[in-house]
Design an enzyme around this catalytic site. Structure first.
Site, PDB file in Angstrom:
ATOM      1  N   SER A  43       0.811  -1.222   0.000  1.00 40.46           N
ATOM      2  CA  SER A  43       0.000   0.000   0.000  1.00 40.46           C
ATOM      3  C   SER A  43       0.840   1.266   0.000  1.00 40.46           C
ATOM      4  O   SER A  43       0.306   2.366   0.114  1.00 40.46           O
ATOM      5  CB  SER A  43      -0.934   0.014   1.215  1.00 40.46           C
ATOM      6  OG  SER A  43      -0.169   0.011   2.384  1.00 40.46           O
TER       7      SER A  43
ATOM      8  N   THR B  11      -1.507   3.333   4.059  1.00 39.77           N
ATOM      9  CA  THR B  11      -0.677   4.514   3.902  1.00 39.77           C
ATOM     10  C   THR B  11       0.261   4.474   5.072  1.00 39.77           C
ATOM     11  O   THR B  11      -0.031   3.808   6.059  1.00 39.77           O
ATOM     12  CB  THR B  11      -1.588   5.762   4.046  1.00 39.77           C
ATOM     13  OG1 THR B  11      -2.540   5.747   3.000  1.00 39.77           O
ATOM     14  CG2 THR B  11      -0.826   7.050   4.045  1.00 39.77           C
TER      15      THR B  11
ATOM     16  N   THR C  55       1.738   6.955   0.119  1.00 34.79           N
ATOM     17  CA  THR C  55       0.772   5.877  -0.139  1.00 34.79           C
ATOM     18  C   THR C  55       0.668   5.540  -1.626  1.00 34.79           C
ATOM     19  O   THR C  55       1.026   6.363  -2.480  1.00 34.79           O
ATOM     20  CB  THR C  55      -0.637   6.327   0.329  1.00 34.79           C
ATOM     21  OG1 THR C  55      -1.525   5.224   0.299  1.00 34.79           O
ATOM     22  CG2 THR C  55      -1.205   7.426  -0.566  1.00 34.79           C
TER      23      THR C  55
ATOM     24  N   ARG D  12      -7.332   9.351  -9.607  1.00 34.39           N
ATOM     25  CA  ARG D  12      -7.963   9.675  -8.311  1.00 34.39           C
ATOM     26  C   ARG D  12      -6.886  10.073  -7.294  1.00 34.39           C
ATOM     27  O   ARG D  12      -5.879   9.399  -7.136  1.00 34.39           O
ATOM     28  CB  ARG D  12      -8.734   8.449  -7.796  1.00 34.39           C
ATOM     29  CG  ARG D  12      -9.329   8.604  -6.386  1.00 34.39           C
ATOM     30  CD  ARG D  12      -8.488   7.930  -5.325  1.00 34.39           C
ATOM     31  NE  ARG D  12      -9.156   7.851  -4.022  1.00 34.39           N
ATOM     32  CZ  ARG D  12      -8.531   7.525  -2.887  1.00 34.39           C
ATOM     33  NH1 ARG D  12      -7.255   7.242  -2.896  1.00 34.39           N
ATOM     34  NH2 ARG D  12      -9.199   7.476  -1.753  1.00 34.39           N
TER      35      ARG D  12
ATOM     36  N   GLY E 204      -6.361  10.739  -3.254  1.00 26.91           N
ATOM     37  CA  GLY E 204      -6.975  10.600  -1.939  1.00 26.91           C
ATOM     38  C   GLY E 204      -6.573  11.776  -1.070  1.00 26.91           C
ATOM     39  O   GLY E 204      -6.233  12.861  -1.564  1.00 26.91           O
ATOM     40  N   ASP E 205      -6.584  11.538   0.231  1.00 27.91           N
ATOM     41  CA  ASP E 205      -6.231  12.605   1.176  1.00 27.91           C
ATOM     42  C   ASP E 205      -4.715  12.784   1.323  1.00 27.91           C
ATOM     43  O   ASP E 205      -4.251  13.845   1.726  1.00 27.91           O
ATOM     44  CB  ASP E 205      -6.824  12.298   2.552  1.00 27.91           C
ATOM     45  CG  ASP E 205      -6.357  10.937   3.073  1.00 27.91           C
ATOM     46  OD1 ASP E 205      -6.287   9.982   2.262  1.00 27.91           O
ATOM     47  OD2 ASP E 205      -6.064  10.817   4.268  1.00 27.91           O
TER      48      ASP E 205
ATOM     49  N   THR F 107      -4.880   7.649   7.674  1.00 26.21           N
ATOM     50  CA  THR F 107      -4.963   6.548   6.713  1.00 26.21           C
ATOM     51  C   THR F 107      -6.422   6.114   6.668  1.00 26.21           C
ATOM     52  O   THR F 107      -7.213   6.474   7.532  1.00 26.21           O
ATOM     53  CB  THR F 107      -4.099   5.335   7.127  1.00 26.21           C
ATOM     54  OG1 THR F 107      -4.587   4.832   8.359  1.00 26.21           O
ATOM     55  CG2 THR F 107      -2.649   5.699   7.279  1.00 26.21           C
ATOM     56  N   GLY F 108      -6.746   5.312   5.661  1.00 28.22           N
ATOM     57  CA  GLY F 108      -8.124   4.849   5.548  1.00 28.22           C
ATOM     58  C   GLY F 108      -8.843   5.566   4.423  1.00 28.22           C
ATOM     59  O   GLY F 108      -8.206   6.067   3.490  1.00 28.22           O
TER      60      GLY F 108
ATOM     61  N   GLY G 288      -9.857   8.007   2.237  1.00 25.61           N
ATOM     62  CA  GLY G 288      -9.349   9.358   2.074  1.00 25.61           C
ATOM     63  C   GLY G 288     -10.419  10.387   1.786  1.00 25.61           C
ATOM     64  O   GLY G 288     -10.287  11.554   2.166  1.00 25.61           O
TER      65      GLY G 288
END
Ligand code: ASP
Length: 370
Positions: free
Chosen positions: A96, A226, A244, A254, A256-257, A277-278, A280
């Site tokens: 990841s 991440t 990440t 895409r 993410g955060d 993490t998780g 985003g």
């Protein structure tokens, strides 16, 4: 000969003066009240890969160890977090982060990373970066060698190549087989047959998921994941990185955060730092890491602040959420915090850290037990 003053140098010089004043007077006048600068002189390095023995936990400890000698030698927190992140990024077994990360739906690994240097209040980020194993180092170059904060896609790749980085294939055999298996299982209406166990390399699926926190496994079995690395050095300066490969099998392009400052990472030398993490998308919507730092500024401990942002996200959906996020935080006194939205009792999220030369684990909390 008169010295050149670029816009950036001017901004940096004036910024540094403000920070210096704050440290010297301890008044916090330059940044508002209740922001007295606290200086920690015992160094600490932590990352969000704590947890079960083996797998990510072992890698998290290895990252911290690589960074620790920098800190004990009087080095910068900024160098320490880069070392920690690079150690994890180049390891093919972490699916990841960096090399070996799970790819997007087209089978291409696209990496996101953010870095901050709170001492100089500087940030850098890259998004959807392909073919470079260490996106956090490219984010650092964006921060230190440009007047920009974020570069994405082909622009980020060309920038990395300009700085001497070589393109490499980031897709390992293991990640390719998992991606193909996902694609072949997507629909029973298309022309691809589902793979047999031997076709995905005989890997035991249970073992595959074993190394992940609940927060990193989406309800459809796709992998989030991440690593957030945070450190305070002997000068009392804090720095951080989030890096990440993002949500597995995401739509190409895409973000993410993780590459968004204030979402997947934030830090402030007067308060502390946080990372996420998780899922985003939820972290972006809540400006999650920024909120954790602001909660700490208002007086919460890192643990209280991580729980508060998880609760905020839960409340945004009236208490009904089927995804998870994990937040980690560190304040200038070296106190830690860690919380996940969802998870099974007994699999609380953890932080791997080194303080006083010893590998340690900090166990966080789960707000919604499943
Ligand atoms: N939070 C990041 C993202 O949504 C990485 C992850 O944990 O999956 O891309």
């Amino acid at each position: 000969m008169s010295s050149k003053i670029t816009r950036r140098n001017f901004l940096k010089t004036s910024g540094a003066a403000g920070i210096g004043l704050t440290v010297l007077t301890g008044s916090g006048a330059a940044i508002g009240k209740n922001t007295k600068r606290k200086i920690r002189i015992r160094p600490i390095i932590m990352n969000s890969h704590g947890g079960r023995p083996g797998g990510r936990n072992e890698l998290g400890e290895r990252g911290n160890q690589a960074a620790w000698s920098i800190l004990t030698g009087g080095g910068l927190a900024l160098d320490a977090v880069e070392k920690c992140a690079n150690t994890i990024e180049v390891d093919p077994n972490d699916s990841s982060v960096g090399y070996g990360g799970l790819p997007n739906e087209a089978g291409v690994v696209q990496l996101d990373a953010t870095i901050f240097d709170a001492k100089n209040y500087e940030f850098g980020a890259v998004g959807a970066l392909e073919n470079i194993k260490t996106p956090s180092s490219i984010a650092r170059l964006v921060m230190e060698r440009t007047d920009h904060i974020m570069l994405v896609g082909v622009g980020a790749l060309n920038f990395a190549k300009m700085h001497g980085y070589k393109e490499e294939n980031l897709l390992t055999e293991s990640s390719r087989k998992r991606w193909l298996s996902w694609k072949e299982n997507l629909s029973d209406k298309d022309d691809r047959f589902p793979p047999k166990k031997k076709d995905i390399g005989g890997d035991n699926e249970d073992n595959f998921y074993e190394m992940y926190d609940e927060a990193d496994i989406a309800p459809d079995g796709r992998i989030h994941g991440t690593v957030n690395c945070l450190s305070v050095d002997t000068n009392g300066d804090i720095a951080g990185i989030t890096t990440t490969s993002g949500l597995s099998y995401k739509i190409p392009g895409r973000l993410g955060d993780s590459p968004i400052i204030g979402a997947g990472l934030y830090g402030d030398n007067n308060v502390g730092a946080a990372g996420a993490t998780g899922r985003g998308e939820e972290v972006i919507k809540t400006c999650g890491s920024f909120m954790v730092v602001e909660f700490m500024r208002q007086g919460m401990s890192p643990q209280e602040a991580c729980e508060a942002i998880c609760q905020r996200i839960i409340d945004n959906y009236g208490g009904k959420v089927n995804f998870s996020d994990k937040f980690v935080a560190l304040n200038m006194e070296g106190e830690l915090g860690c919380a996940s939205i969802r998870g099974r009792k007994g699999s609380e999220p953890q932080i791997a850290y080194i303080e006083d030369g010893e590998n340690k684990q900090y166990k966080g909390t789960i707000l919604m037990e499943i």
